[in-house]
Write an enzyme that holds these catalytic residues in place. Sequence first.
Site, PDB file in Angstrom:
ATOM      1  N   ASN A 172      -6.841   0.152  14.352  1.00 39.52           N
ATOM      2  CA  ASN A 172      -8.273   0.045  14.030  1.00 39.52           C
ATOM      3  C   ASN A 172      -8.604  -1.272  13.329  1.00 39.52           C
ATOM      4  O   ASN A 172      -9.695  -1.440  12.791  1.00 39.52           O
ATOM      5  CB  ASN A 172      -8.693   1.221  13.132  1.00 39.52           C
ATOM      6  CG  ASN A 172      -7.908   1.246  11.826  1.00 39.52           C
ATOM      7  OD1 ASN A 172      -7.022   0.420  11.620  1.00 39.52           O
ATOM      8  ND2 ASN A 172      -8.233   2.171  10.942  1.00 39.52           N
ATOM      9  N   ASP A 200       0.831  -1.212   0.000  1.00 40.53           N
ATOM     10  CA  ASP A 200       0.000   0.000   0.000  1.00 40.53           C
ATOM     11  C   ASP A 200       0.860   1.254   0.000  1.00 40.53           C
ATOM     12  O   ASP A 200       2.088   1.179   0.124  1.00 40.53           O
ATOM     13  CB  ASP A 200      -0.937  -0.006   1.227  1.00 40.53           C
ATOM     14  CG  ASP A 200      -0.198  -0.212   2.550  1.00 40.53           C
ATOM     15  OD1 ASP A 200       1.048  -0.337   2.534  1.00 40.53           O
ATOM     16  OD2 ASP A 200      -0.855  -0.253   3.596  1.00 40.53           O
ATOM     17  N   GLU A 251      -9.597  -0.217   5.349  1.00 43.24           N
ATOM     18  CA  GLU A 251     -10.102   0.420   6.565  1.00 43.24           C
ATOM     19  C   GLU A 251     -11.407  -0.227   7.039  1.00 43.24           C
ATOM     20  O   GLU A 251     -12.077  -0.922   6.259  1.00 43.24           O
ATOM     21  CB  GLU A 251     -10.321   1.909   6.277  1.00 43.24           C
ATOM     22  CG  GLU A 251      -9.039   2.661   5.893  1.00 43.24           C
ATOM     23  CD  GLU A 251      -8.101   2.873   7.059  1.00 43.24           C
ATOM     24  OE1 GLU A 251      -7.368   1.932   7.410  1.00 43.24           O
ATOM     25  OE2 GLU A 251      -8.099   3.977   7.639  1.00 43.24           O
ATOM     26  N   HIS A 264      -7.105  -2.432  10.590  1.00 42.78           N
ATOM     27  CA  HIS A 264      -6.908  -2.457   9.141  1.00 42.78           C
ATOM     28  C   HIS A 264      -5.752  -3.370   8.746  1.00 42.78           C
ATOM     29  O   HIS A 264      -4.843  -3.639   9.535  1.00 42.78           O
ATOM     30  CB  HIS A 264      -6.734  -1.038   8.559  1.00 42.78           C
ATOM     31  CG  HIS A 264      -5.429  -0.360   8.831  1.00 42.78           C
ATOM     32  ND1 HIS A 264      -5.240   0.995   8.654  1.00 42.78           N
ATOM     33  CD2 HIS A 264      -4.220  -0.828   9.267  1.00 42.78           C
ATOM     34  CE1 HIS A 264      -3.995   1.318   8.942  1.00 42.78           C
ATOM     35  NE2 HIS A 264      -3.349   0.231   9.333  1.00 42.78           N
TER      36      HIS A 264
END
Length: 241
Positions: free
Chosen positions: A136, A67, A143, A138
């Site tokens: 979180n 990414d 996400e 991810h």
Amino acid sequence: MNLKIFESYQSLSEYTAEEILKQIESKPDSVICLAAGDTPRLAYQILARKLNEKKTDLSKCSIIGLDEWVGIPPDNEGSCQYFLRNELLNLVNISASQVHLFNALSDDLARECRIMNELIKARNGLDLMIVGVGMNGHIGFNEPGVSFDIYSHVIDLDNTTQSVGQKYFKTKTSLNKGITLGLKHLTESRKAILIANGSKKSNVIKAIVEGPIDSGLPATVMKTHHNGWVVIDKEAANSLI
Ligand code: F6R
């Protein structure tokens, strides 16, 4: 999903480096996707040393970057690309043509996604993915709420990713969007290893290991993987029952 708990970050990193090395040795034309971030840093340093010591032939393998932060140039020390080059790729004998990273400065990011998807397909899929997990939940920049069923895409980063991501940058940086491989790449990969270390990751690891599969916590996709491994150190395991 398989769970492995190591005594320390050091032993977790040695194991991860060894897994990547084994993959390349057993299949020299392996297609391997690597995450950036603090978690794999030591594994890549160990891997670089071992590859050089053993003079492992890297001439047939392909490395894919998981990414990138949209709009962040590759020479910015906070970019994923900068990390992968400095912690691993520039230290080993691999040619530029074997390394495939998103161009997050492109004015046609949809095209960047298509190029990456086609490249992975043309190489018959990913043999191994090494990924981390965000606070979180991810994976890459997949996400919370993302579909498990999509390939590369551009996504709005949530508040946690935007604020935690500041740790990679020297000055406050606006991080709004990410470009990332999708979770369908992960589920279709032949092996996926999610690594996590430290007590700060213990709550998210507990939710992944003990909770239900939930797109609100993207890393629970690991539970759907036929050869998925969650590999953590003792501190990241300290909230597990
Ligand atoms: C980075 C990436 C991210 C990180 C995750 C954990 O390429 O894909 O999903 O893996 O945010 O980051 P660290 O390892 O810094 O805790």
